[in-house]
Motif scaffolding. Structure first.
Motif, PDB file in Angstrom:
ATOM      1  N   ARG A 186      59.257  20.043  63.274  1.00 38.82           N
ATOM      2  CA  ARG A 186      60.112  18.904  62.963  1.00 38.82           C
ATOM      3  C   ARG A 186      61.570  19.300  63.156  1.00 38.82           C
ATOM      4  O   ARG A 186      62.402  18.515  63.592  1.00 38.82           O
ATOM      5  CB  ARG A 186      59.887  18.469  61.510  1.00 38.82           C
ATOM      6  N   ARG A 228      50.630  11.819  68.270  1.00 36.45           N
ATOM      7  CA  ARG A 228      50.374  10.387  68.106  1.00 36.45           C
ATOM      8  C   ARG A 228      48.885  10.145  68.378  1.00 36.45           C
ATOM      9  O   ARG A 228      48.289  10.786  69.250  1.00 36.45           O
ATOM     10  CB  ARG A 228      51.211   9.582  69.093  1.00 36.45           C
ATOM     11  N   ILE A 304      54.349  13.955  55.005  1.00 35.34           N
ATOM     12  CA  ILE A 304      55.635  13.602  54.375  1.00 35.34           C
ATOM     13  C   ILE A 304      56.289  14.860  53.797  1.00 35.34           C
ATOM     14  O   ILE A 304      57.481  15.116  53.985  1.00 35.34           O
ATOM     15  CB  ILE A 304      55.424  12.521  53.281  1.00 35.34           C
ATOM     16  N   ILE A 308      57.347  14.851  58.323  1.00 32.22           N
ATOM     17  CA  ILE A 308      56.806  14.160  59.503  1.00 32.22           C
ATOM     18  C   ILE A 308      56.418  12.734  59.096  1.00 32.22           C
ATOM     19  O   ILE A 308      55.823  12.529  58.028  1.00 32.22           O
ATOM     20  CB  ILE A 308      55.586  14.934  60.054  1.00 32.22           C
ATOM     21  N   ASP A 309      56.729  11.767  59.941  1.00 36.11           N
ATOM     22  CA  ASP A 309      56.464  10.361  59.621  1.00 36.11           C
ATOM     23  C   ASP A 309      54.977  10.042  59.832  1.00 36.11           C
ATOM     24  O   ASP A 309      54.495  10.037  60.979  1.00 36.11           O
ATOM     25  CB  ASP A 309      57.331   9.477  60.532  1.00 36.11           C
ATOM     26  N   GLU A 311      53.467   7.323  59.716  1.00 36.65           N
ATOM     27  CA  GLU A 311      53.230   6.067  60.437  1.00 36.65           C
ATOM     28  C   GLU A 311      53.161   6.337  61.936  1.00 36.65           C
ATOM     29  O   GLU A 311      52.485   5.636  62.680  1.00 36.65           O
ATOM     30  CB  GLU A 311      54.369   5.065  60.155  1.00 36.65           C
ATOM     31  N   GLU A 312      53.870   7.373  62.361  1.00 34.11           N
ATOM     32  CA  GLU A 312      53.927   7.662  63.798  1.00 34.11           C
ATOM     33  C   GLU A 312      52.922   8.745  64.206  1.00 34.11           C
ATOM     34  O   GLU A 312      52.327   8.687  65.277  1.00 34.11           O
ATOM     35  CB  GLU A 312      55.352   8.108  64.148  1.00 34.11           C
ATOM     36  N   TYR A 313      52.745   9.704  63.325  1.00 29.70           N
ATOM     37  CA  TYR A 313      51.895  10.845  63.684  1.00 29.70           C
ATOM     38  C   TYR A 313      50.692  10.977  62.753  1.00 29.70           C
ATOM     39  O   TYR A 313      50.792  10.707  61.557  1.00 29.70           O
ATOM     40  CB  TYR A 313      52.699  12.150  63.616  1.00 29.70           C
TER      41      TYR A 313
END
Ligand code: PHE
Length: 352
Positions: A186, A228, A304, A308-309, A311-313
């Motif tokens: 990240r 993703r 989190i 790291i998000d 929702e995206e990964y």
């Protein structure tokens, strides 16, 4: 008399001995009591008193010379005998092979596991064995003072009585490398995340009494894939592939629902017993199945925690013990054999 002595002197001087028989002849003639020198000593009586001393000295010299030559010949003959009795050197014999060592079974299996994952795009990542509470537990969703930490009996290097987040410990799994890696990827560039497809082999420690079935130090290979659109199917495909490459053809595999604080959903992976082929034996406790790994989808909270998000990964992770896999492949039924370094055990893996 003096002439006779001189004559014998010369004789002895020129004498040569090359065999045992000749040595014996020499002894008989010059040393033995029936020999010439003794004879001459007897003749001394008839020498006039005034000359006797001088002649006697000459005779003594002769006697000493005879003894010295005898000793010399004797040594020579003996030396010859010993070299003659040595077997002839056979130059066509093959040389004695230089004994080289061989790799430890755990190293062999670790290498094999690494190769299987490297071929499908995983790289190898390393990390510390002495770890903070955060990377070993905290970031992986083991809440402070939560009983889930008891799942893994921990050796502490520094232990705080009030605040477990301040603890320093020996890592209980190589998942600490996963949390460090997530954080690093990240941070690779501001606001970005570099996807991860890595395995982390290494030593881990748990506070267990050493026995045939448990040890306070063992080895794991864990893996993590974050990108993703990574789904449970990817986890299954990856581990199916691993089992197919690692174990006997026809090995069955099953996913059994399980629980880990850092994955949701979680599954343990069983394979059909390599020892009895699934019929039931001591190793599989008569069930026909043996557990080889834990796995699951990385819990969003763990992502989190590492910035790291979710929702995206998304991602999956797994972890297995190298000792366990080695036991199944080579039927090693006592964990202590791995660390005792008995060469009778180790040599069995020569050329494997
Ligand atoms: N870290 C777990 C253990 O040591 C294994 C595991 C890794 C389970 C990743 C699930 C996912 O027991």
């Amino acid at each position: 008399m003096l002439d006779k002595i001189k004559e014998i002197y010369q004789e002895i001087d020129q004498y040569n001995v090359t065999s045992k028989e000749q040595l014996e002849q020499f002894r008989m003639r010059y040393i033995s009591r029936k020999g010439v020198v003794t004879e001459l000593f007897e003749g001394l009586k008839s020498i006039p008193t005034e000359d006797r001393r001088a002649v006697g000295q000459e005779l003594n010299g002769l006697k000493n010379l005879a003894q010295a030559r005898f000793d010399e010949f004797n040594a020579h003959v003996e030396e010859q005998a010993s070299t003659n009795s040595a077997p002839p050197v056979d130059l066509t014999l093959p040389t004695v092979p230089n004994l080289t060592g061989n790799q430890h079974p755990l190293v062999l299996v670790r290498q094999q596991i690494i190769q299987i994952f490297e071929r499908i795009g995983f790289n190898v990542v390393d990390g510390p064995e002495i770890e903070t509470d955060w990377y070993n537990f905290g970031a992986l969703n083991f809440p402070v003072n939560h009983p889930a930490r008891d799942m893994q009996d921990t050796f502490f290097v520094e232990k705080s009585s009030s605040d477990s987040s301040a603890d320093v410990l020996l890592r209980t799994h190589t998942s600490n490398v996963q949390t460090r890696l997530m954080e690093r990827q990240r941070n690779a560039a501001p606001g970005t995340f570099q996807p991860i497809r890595s395995i982390m082999p290494g030593r881990v420690y748990r506070n267990e009494t050493i026995s045939a079935r448990a040890h306070c130090m063992f080895h794991q290979v864990e893996g993590i894939y974050i990108d993703r659109n990574v789904g449970f199917k990817d986890l299954k495909d990856t581990l199916y592939h691993f089992v197919k490459e690692m174990f006997e053809p026809g090995t069955q595999i099953r996913f059994r629902p399980s629980y880990f604080p850092f994955t949701e959903p979680s599954a343990e992976i069983d394979i059909s017993c390599q020892i009895c082929g699934g019929k039931g034996c001591n190793i599989c406790k008569q069930s026909g199945w043996v557990e080889i790994a834990g796995s699951g989808m990385v819990d969003p909270q763990v992502l989190i925690n590492c910035g790291i998000d979710p929702e995206e990964y998304t991602g999956f992770a797994f972890g297995m013990g190298i000792e366990r896999i080695t036991q199944l492949k080579f039927v090693v039924n006592d964990l202590r054999l791995y660390t005792e370094n008995d060469v009778r055990f180790l040599r069995q893996f020569e050329g494997v």
